[in-house]
Design an enzyme around this catalytic site. Structure first.
Site, mmCIF file in Angstrom:
data_model
loop_
_atom_site.group_PDB
_atom_site.id
_atom_site.type_symbol
_atom_site.label_atom_id
_atom_site.label_comp_id
_atom_site.label_asym_id
_atom_site.label_seq_id
_atom_site.Cartn_x
_atom_site.Cartn_y
_atom_site.Cartn_z
ATOM 1 N N LYS A 79 4.865 4.417 -5.310
ATOM 2 C CA LYS A 79 6.337 4.890 -5.190
ATOM 3 C C LYS A 79 7.289 3.522 -5.238
ATOM 4 C CE LYS A 79 6.326 9.510 -4.975
ATOM 5 N NZ LYS A 79 7.342 10.362 -5.771
ATOM 6 N N GLU A 128 7.748 6.528 3.092
ATOM 7 C CA GLU A 128 6.387 5.994 3.071
ATOM 8 C C GLU A 128 6.450 4.509 2.663
ATOM 9 O OE1 GLU A 128 3.428 7.313 4.321
ATOM 10 O OE2 GLU A 128 2.062 5.771 3.832
ATOM 11 N N TYR A 181 -0.125 5.364 -2.309
ATOM 12 C CA TYR A 181 1.049 6.039 -2.524
ATOM 13 C C TYR A 181 2.280 5.192 -2.307
ATOM 14 C CZ TYR A 181 4.600 9.907 -1.646
ATOM 15 O OH TYR A 181 5.614 10.583 -1.778
ATOM 16 N N THR A 207 10.627 7.420 -1.253
ATOM 17 C CA THR A 207 9.888 8.104 -0.049
ATOM 18 C C THR A 207 10.037 7.077 1.160
ATOM 19 O OG1 THR A 207 7.829 8.554 1.006
ATOM 20 C CG2 THR A 207 7.751 7.553 -1.027
#
Ligand code: NAP
Ligand code: F7E
Length: 342
Positions: A161, A135, A157, A133
């Site tokens: 990841k 992110e 998160y 991601t």
């Protein structure tokens, strides 16, 4: 013999589009769903209930990415050609509330699958896709992010990841597994979860238009995102596993809008003029003199990624991947879906 794919996270937005894509390409698709007290298969029920051939090629198994026994058992039994790890606690704001669970599912989940591939001696057979991601770029280190941009995650998160990203590369290099990362920027659709910002905005503005809701409460209106359509991005996942060697790819549109700009695109398609007044937490959006958009502290995150825009030229060059659906078309499809529900 038909190719076999195994999708962890089959009941999610991407799991459902990817299933459709793989079935159309002639795969047998196995998906892992969690047991839940209420139905969680709405996004794939239309496939499961299809009376034709497609149904026999779509098989669901119970399992949980936090349960290594079942992950291992399913992989051994199916011996798939391709595994797509889409299973995750995927909500960034929620990851601040449940950081340990997020790490368990989103970081260790990838490790459990890779270990099962290695342990069951599938390294030469099974290709692995990890759902990475944007992110992970977090507080950005480069204005436009590509595969070489350093990660700097600022949410539980994003941190989880990042572990999954690196363990995927580690198993590729250490054990020769065909293990690839997609680094996907935000992608949306009518099937997007209700609490993600695009779906929340489209659903609420449609209801406001139909006088079924008065106000939409949001958090940070100034964050900028690079939004694409989930269908295009799932096609990219498949292309990543068809490439001759395992590698990592950014998937993005290269266009960026703020949350406020997204609201304006939606409201203009609904013929609703919005005027903004006030500042900070007191900023409001007015329509016909009434405040229909307001901010609420509870939707702000302890830290927020402010500025994401991706450069997917590596995917364009090597995979011949390009997004086909632009933001206006995406919004149109999302509005149509919501209006049909109301
Ligand atoms: P989503 O709609 O939230 O779907 C997540 C899927 O994971 C659901 O099927 C969910 O099952 C499943 N899941 C969650 N926890 C699990 C667990 N413990 N065991 C097994 N399954 C579990 O997410 P999405 O938008 O489709 O995204 C797919 C993947 O791409 C995720 O890994 C996400 O983090 C990543 N990603 C998404 C985006 C994006 O913009 N959409 C961008 C980059 C990366 P339930 O249905 O039972 O909840
Ligand atoms: O927030 C702001 C919020 O939750 C986008 C996941 O798929 O994409 C997604 O994560 C922005 C943020 O997506 C509200 O603060 C304002 O700046 O839709 P979102 P996300 O956090 O970018 C990445 C690539 C993933 O990998 C994730 O799995 O919108 N925002 N007001 C709000 N966000 C939400 N959810 N709700 C609001 O009320």
């Amino acid at each position: 013999m038909k190719k076999k794919a195994l999708i962890f996270g089959v009941t999610g937005q991407d799991g459902s589009y990817l299933s459709e894509i793989l079935l159309k390409k002639g795969y047998v698709v196995h998906g892992v769903k969690r047991r839940s007290s209420s139905i969680n298969t709405q996004r794939v029920d239309h496939i499961y209930q299809d009376p034709h051939e497609i149904k026999r090629n779509f098989i669901l198994h119970y399992g949980d990415i936090t349960d290594s026994t079942v992950v291992s058992k399913i992989i051994k039994e199916i011996s798939p050609d391709e595994i797509y790890n889409l299973a995750a606690q995927s909500h960034v704001a929620v990851s601040f509330e449940v950081p340990e669970y997020t790490a368990n599912a989103d970081a260790l989940g990838a490790l459990r699958i890779l270990e099962a591939i290695r342990f069951h001696k599938l390294a030469k057979k099974t290709k692995f896709y990890q759902a990475g991601t944007s992110e992970m770029f977090g507080k950005i280190r480069e204005k436009i992010q590509n595969e070489n941009t350093p990660f700097n995650p600022i949410s539980p998160y994003g941190v989880a990841k990042q572990y999954a990203h690196w363990i995927t590369i580690n198993y590729r290099k250490a054990y020769g597994i065909f293990a690839s990362n997609g680094i996907l920027f935000n992608h949306e659709s009518p099937r997007r979860g209700e609490t993600f910002v695009t779906k929340k905005i489209v659903a609420a503005l449609c209801k406001i238009k139909l006088k079924k809701q008065k106000t939409l409460f949001l958090g940070n209106l100034y964050a900028k995102r690079d939004w694409g359509h989930a269908k295009d991005y799932c096609e990219a996942m498949w292309k990543i596993l068809q490439h001759k060697k395992p590698d990592d790819f950014v998937i993005a549109t290269g266009k960026q809008y703020s949350i406020k700009e997204f609201i304006e695109i939606v409201s203009s398609q609904l013929n609703m003029k919005i005027q903004w007044r006030g500042k900070g937490i007191n900023e409001k959006g007015y329509h016909d003199g009434k405040p229909i958009i307001a901010c609420d502290k509870k939707y702000f995150r302890p830290l927020d990624v402010e500025d994401l825009i991706g450069n997917a030229s590596k995917a364009a060059k090597i995979l011949k991947w390009k997004p086909k659906i632009n933001l206006k078309q995406l919004v149109k499809e999302m509005i149509q879906y919501e209006m049909d529900l109301n």
